[in-house]
Design an enzyme around this catalytic site. Sequence first.
Site, short mmCIF file in Angstrom:
data_model
loop_
_atom_site.label_atom_id
_atom_site.label_comp_id
_atom_site.label_asym_id
_atom_site.label_seq_id
_atom_site.Cartn_x
_atom_site.Cartn_y
_atom_site.Cartn_z
N GLU A 62 0.81 -1.23 0.00
CA GLU A 62 0.00 0.00 0.00
C GLU A 62 0.84 1.27 0.00
O GLU A 62 0.48 2.27 -0.59
CB GLU A 62 -0.94 0.00 1.21
CG GLU A 62 -1.81 1.24 1.29
CD GLU A 62 -3.27 0.95 1.57
OE1 GLU A 62 -3.70 -0.20 1.41
OE2 GLU A 62 -3.98 1.88 1.94
N TYR A 92 -3.24 -3.02 12.54
CA TYR A 92 -3.97 -2.10 11.67
C TYR A 92 -4.98 -1.28 12.47
O TYR A 92 -5.83 -1.84 13.16
CB TYR A 92 -4.68 -2.91 10.58
CG TYR A 92 -5.17 -2.05 9.43
CD1 TYR A 92 -4.28 -1.23 8.76
CD2 TYR A 92 -6.50 -2.08 9.03
CE1 TYR A 92 -4.71 -0.44 7.71
CE2 TYR A 92 -6.94 -1.29 7.98
CZ TYR A 92 -6.03 -0.47 7.33
OH TYR A 92 -6.46 0.31 6.29
#
Length: 931
Positions: free
Chosen positions: A7, A311
């Site tokens: 990402e 996360y």
Amino acid sequence: MHLIIAEKNISANRIAQILAGNEKVRATKDGSVSAYSFDTKTVVGLKGHVVEVDFEPGYTNWRSETHTPRTLIDAGIIKKPTEKKIVNLIQKLSKKADLVTIATDYDTEGELIGKEAYELVRAVNPNVRINRARFSAITPAEIRTAFENLTDLDFDLAAAGEARQTVDLMWGAALTRFISLAARRGGTNILSVGRVQSPTLAMIVEREREIESFVPQTYWMLSLDTEKDGVTIEARHTAGRFTDHEAALAAEAGTKEPLVVTDVKEGQKTDRAPTPFDTTTFIVAASRLGLSAANAMRIAEDLYMNGYISYPRTDNTVYPKSLNLNAILNTLKGGVFDKDVAWVQQNRRPVPTRGKKESTDHPPIHPTGSATREALGQDRWKVYELVVRRFLATLSPDANWATTRCTFDASGESYKATGGRLLYAGWRRIYPYSEAKENILPVLAPGERLPIKKVNLEEKETQPPARYSQSRLIQVMEELGLGTKSTRHEVIGKLVSRRYVEGNPLRPTLVGRAVIDALDNHAETITEPEMTRTLEEHMQLIKQSRRSRDDVVTESREMLHRVFDKLEAHKSEIGTEIMEQTAEEHTLGPCPACGHDLRIRHIGVSQFIGCTGYPECRFNISLPGSTWGKAIRVEATCPEHNLSHVRLIRKGARPWDIGCPLCSHIASNVEALRMMPSMTDDLMQRLHAHHIYTVSEIAGMQPEDLAKAVDVEKKEAAELAREAEDALEVLRRRSELRKFVRKIVPPRKGRSHAKIIRNLLEQGIGDIHALSLADVAAIKKAGIPEATGTELLDAARGLCNERALREAGVPAVSLKKYQAGGVATPDDFCYLPIPYLASKTGINPETVHKHVDLVCRHLGRPAPQKISRTVFERGRKELLEVPGLGEATVDRLYLAGIYDAATLRVADPEKVSSITGIPKARLRDYIGHLK
Ligand SMILES: [Zn+2]
Ligand SMILES: [Zn+2]
């Protein structure tokens, strides 16, 4: 080659390091984009989204007759790259790849980013196998497991994200354009409207209205102080709030000794350990540490990328079975939290706490690596420690309190007191963020009589509801289904940056209210959470393959058309309402000259403060251009001038506070006024009393008006005006010098141009001409390093020479040719022979003579003899006929003023040699040939 797409760049690097194990990772750069290779694998990071959705071409003109705001609803939507270099590298590597793994974050947004990468790969390599790695933390264990269990991209999840993207673009663009046009706003003043943003703003506006319309109620609280064993006990009347003053007074009067203990209840209370963090509870806890929602999330994401925490975008508050809690505890062992971890391991609760929300995508936020304060820095450490302590607390036993409830009777009036004592701290040892206040009552027994030390009757008022803090707003948004865990804090950030809300707790601005009021009146669908919540539900259905993306988008298009039916029917009313409400936003207060309102005006990039009494009143205050920041009104008011303060705001820069515009206007012009020789304090006061603040105003006034204003003779006034002209000229030159220096001396930290100019002025260098005459030492003293100083002086001299030549009358076109030929100063013109100038510049010698004549006259020097073109050309031929004399030598002879056989014949070889460098013997040779 196995291409892995992460990402972000930082996660790409970490993933590569983890997968490479002991092997060395080679980092390379391609067009400033990093790639990390080992074995046959290459990992590249995206920048989140590297493509964006936009309307197909043809819709950029806001005022188009055919493409009205409404047509945006059905406009075609395309994807276009926003990070070209990354896209290029991904596609270049994809061509060579035989396997591609998408390793973006694991949620809707990450899946969509993954799908965008998928499409980029497919476009250049239709057959390569593409799979997906899913992980919730960038730690060795998680990453290895994810790469051992590769799956496929979840196209339904991505489609849900795409649907949201499309709907947001369509609603946001169409409505923003419509409202802005209706209110006649453009450029940086547009009024943005958004699918999630507007209902959120509406809540803040609604709360403000509640606060404004709140009517406080008076009530009374009755309590008494008693005492046992030297300990004061406060007991409250059991009636609670008295709304009737008479009743409160009666109860107060009735409170008399004897005070008798009527009942004592001892009990125990469990104080449950906190539940695991999801995004919202994390943001709320971080806000108690003084971090804004956006800041807390930014730091948490940074900690995630670096492998310190899991996360941070998660709705889950239950640890999944697969999460190895023991391993996490072991990771934290030996570090700063060693003692706490040991305590938790010894006293651990049988099952960790669990919250109400359980989902499968990500675990709750928890630590994944150990860190030190030094490595993280203050803010990151604050957040990391919070996450660690929360995690430890969820494994710790509950705390336990002993409670006491005691009731008293005071001659018929009943009172009660409660006490609490912490019996067992449990999780509170680990998690100091929520305070536990003990209130220990002495031992009391029923029937016991106590003294009344004091009776207190307090008058109080009910309070309006509180404004939303950022973290509270995020909680409410979650309850209403507004936005997602990933977007809520961003939506609030946008409301702040668009100046719809300000402060914390959040308060709507005038514009924020105006927009919501107009929408509320004409298209309440946009401000109500209903529509947004429906879309979130539809997205869930897309994720579960129960509805298609296109179907949902179509439904949303129809809804928006219905909104436009209402809006378009009331376009002019909407515009008027907003404009009337926001006019105040620019109004600062009374004009000192005439009493009408002063208002901030924006015209293109320029902005100023003007009087609404214009054109009768011409009072105005200039402001720096909007490139310095857009001028806005702020809350504070100048007590002397009764004017609102002004601030310049610019994205990404610290705001520039101007303060009271008139105070600042006066202060910044005092120095200039003092440059006028006849200026006195008294005169300045008289000028200010007549609202004359600048030298340019004085210079521009008719002497008789000025004479009347400051009560002097007309002759004196004329003299004042002249002095003002002179001051203006000095200022003009000074400002020219400032611009000139700024162009050549690059700005650097700790070297402000204002300071440089001040230093130059102190040395008497006030304009470019003075600068051209200065030496490097003086420039160095002003704080400019020698090399830059030399450059600055050269440039100043060049400019002054050019000006002198232009002044003398040399036309600009010719001037360029002279400069190209190395002829730059007026002296060059006066002292260099005409043939030399003509040959160096290619200008006709007759024209050269005309220019030289102009310059010499200008400097008051004698001009040389004219040479005609024919003579010049014939002379050149004659010289070239002399054996051994070539073109180069002719050009050098020009320097000594020799341009034909005649001038060469009479030349003095000694002198000519010293000027041209041609050996004497050769010159004698040439001359010999001619004789
Ligand atoms: Zn005025
Ligand atoms: Zn003021």
